[in-house]
Design a protein around this motif. Structure first.
Motif, short mmCIF file in Angstrom:
data_model
loop_
_atom_site.label_atom_id
_atom_site.label_comp_id
_atom_site.label_asym_id
_atom_site.label_seq_id
_atom_site.Cartn_x
_atom_site.Cartn_y
_atom_site.Cartn_z
N ASN A 1 1.29 24.41 -24.14
CA ASN A 1 2.13 25.18 -25.05
C ASN A 1 3.15 24.28 -25.73
O ASN A 1 3.53 23.25 -25.19
N ASP A 2 3.58 24.70 -26.91
CA ASP A 2 4.62 23.97 -27.63
C ASP A 2 4.29 22.47 -27.70
O ASP A 2 5.12 21.62 -27.36
N VAL A 3 3.08 22.17 -28.15
CA VAL A 3 2.64 20.78 -28.17
C VAL A 3 3.47 19.96 -29.14
O VAL A 3 4.03 20.48 -30.12
N GLU A 4 3.51 18.66 -28.86
CA GLU A 4 4.29 17.71 -29.65
C GLU A 4 3.38 16.57 -30.12
O GLU A 4 2.34 16.34 -29.49
N PRO A 5 3.75 15.87 -31.19
CA PRO A 5 2.92 14.74 -31.64
C PRO A 5 2.64 13.72 -30.53
O PRO A 5 1.54 13.14 -30.49
N SER B 1 -13.40 20.07 -22.45
CA SER B 1 -13.51 20.73 -23.74
C SER B 1 -12.20 21.44 -24.07
O SER B 1 -11.30 21.53 -23.22
N GLY B 2 -12.11 21.93 -25.30
CA GLY B 2 -10.96 22.72 -25.70
C GLY B 2 -9.97 22.00 -26.59
O GLY B 2 -9.00 22.60 -27.07
N GLY B 3 -10.18 20.70 -26.80
CA GLY B 3 -9.26 19.96 -27.64
C GLY B 3 -9.42 20.33 -29.11
O GLY B 3 -10.28 21.12 -29.48
N GLY B 4 -8.57 19.75 -29.93
CA GLY B 4 -8.65 20.02 -31.35
C GLY B 4 -7.47 19.46 -32.10
O GLY B 4 -6.65 18.72 -31.54
N LEU B 5 -7.39 19.83 -33.36
CA LEU B 5 -6.31 19.41 -34.24
C LEU B 5 -5.36 20.58 -34.41
O LEU B 5 -5.77 21.66 -34.87
N VAL B 6 -4.11 20.38 -34.02
CA VAL B 6 -3.13 21.47 -34.07
C VAL B 6 -1.82 20.97 -34.64
O VAL B 6 -1.58 19.77 -34.71
N GLN B 7 -0.98 21.91 -35.02
CA GLN B 7 0.37 21.60 -35.49
C GLN B 7 1.33 21.61 -34.31
O GLN B 7 1.10 22.31 -33.30
N ALA B 8 2.37 20.85 -34.43
CA ALA B 8 3.41 20.85 -33.40
C ALA B 8 3.90 22.28 -33.17
O ALA B 8 4.07 23.05 -34.12
N GLY B 9 4.10 22.62 -31.89
CA GLY B 9 4.55 23.95 -31.53
C GLY B 9 3.45 24.92 -31.18
O GLY B 9 3.71 26.00 -30.64
N THR C 1 -5.16 16.29 -30.98
CA THR C 1 -4.37 15.65 -32.03
C THR C 1 -3.33 16.64 -32.53
O THR C 1 -3.67 17.74 -32.94
N VAL C 2 -2.07 16.22 -32.46
CA VAL C 2 -0.97 17.10 -32.85
C VAL C 2 -0.27 16.51 -34.06
O VAL C 2 0.24 15.39 -34.02
#
Length: 114
Positions: free
Chosen positions: A83-87, A7-15, A111-112
């Motif tokens: 942290n600082d996720v990327e596409p 669990s814990g996933g989601g849709l986020v923006q880069a960074g 999803t980034v």
């Protein structure tokens, strides 16, 4: 019977940051070397990070310095702090032992967007 729930996933923006969890029941957890794996669209499942029975950790090069794997043996939960996720981190994330001894869970989608 072993059950794995990520669990814990989601849709986020880069960074941005996410923290994934993997809850395990029905199996020995403490002292077991564990890993996070991910499968991006159209690609094979790939190794992301490993934590041994203590606190030793290893990471694939693309996430080193950004992701942190950890564990709570009392709760039987494996974590992945992202942290600082990327596409390119977009994938379904799953956990397992390093020998794939457990049945695969459904995973959690990350999803980034850039």
């Amino acid at each position: 019977q072993v059950q794995i729930v990520e669990s814990g996933g989601g849709l986020v923006q880069a960074g941005e940051s996410l923290k994934l969890s993997c809850e395990v029941s029905g199996s020995t957890f403490s002292g077991t070397a564990l890993g996070w794996y991910r499968q991006a669209p159209g690609k094979a499942r790939a190794w992301v990070a490993t934590i041994d029975g203590g606190d030793g950790t290893r990471y694939t090069a693309s996430v080193k310095g950004r992701f942190t794997i950890s564990r709570d043996d009392a709760k039987k939960v494996l974590y992945l702090q992202m942290n600082d996720v990327e596409p390119d981190d977009t994938a379904v994330y799953q956990c397992n032992t390093i020998s794939f001894r457990w049945p695969w869970g459904r995973g959690t989608q990350v999803t980034v967007h850039s």
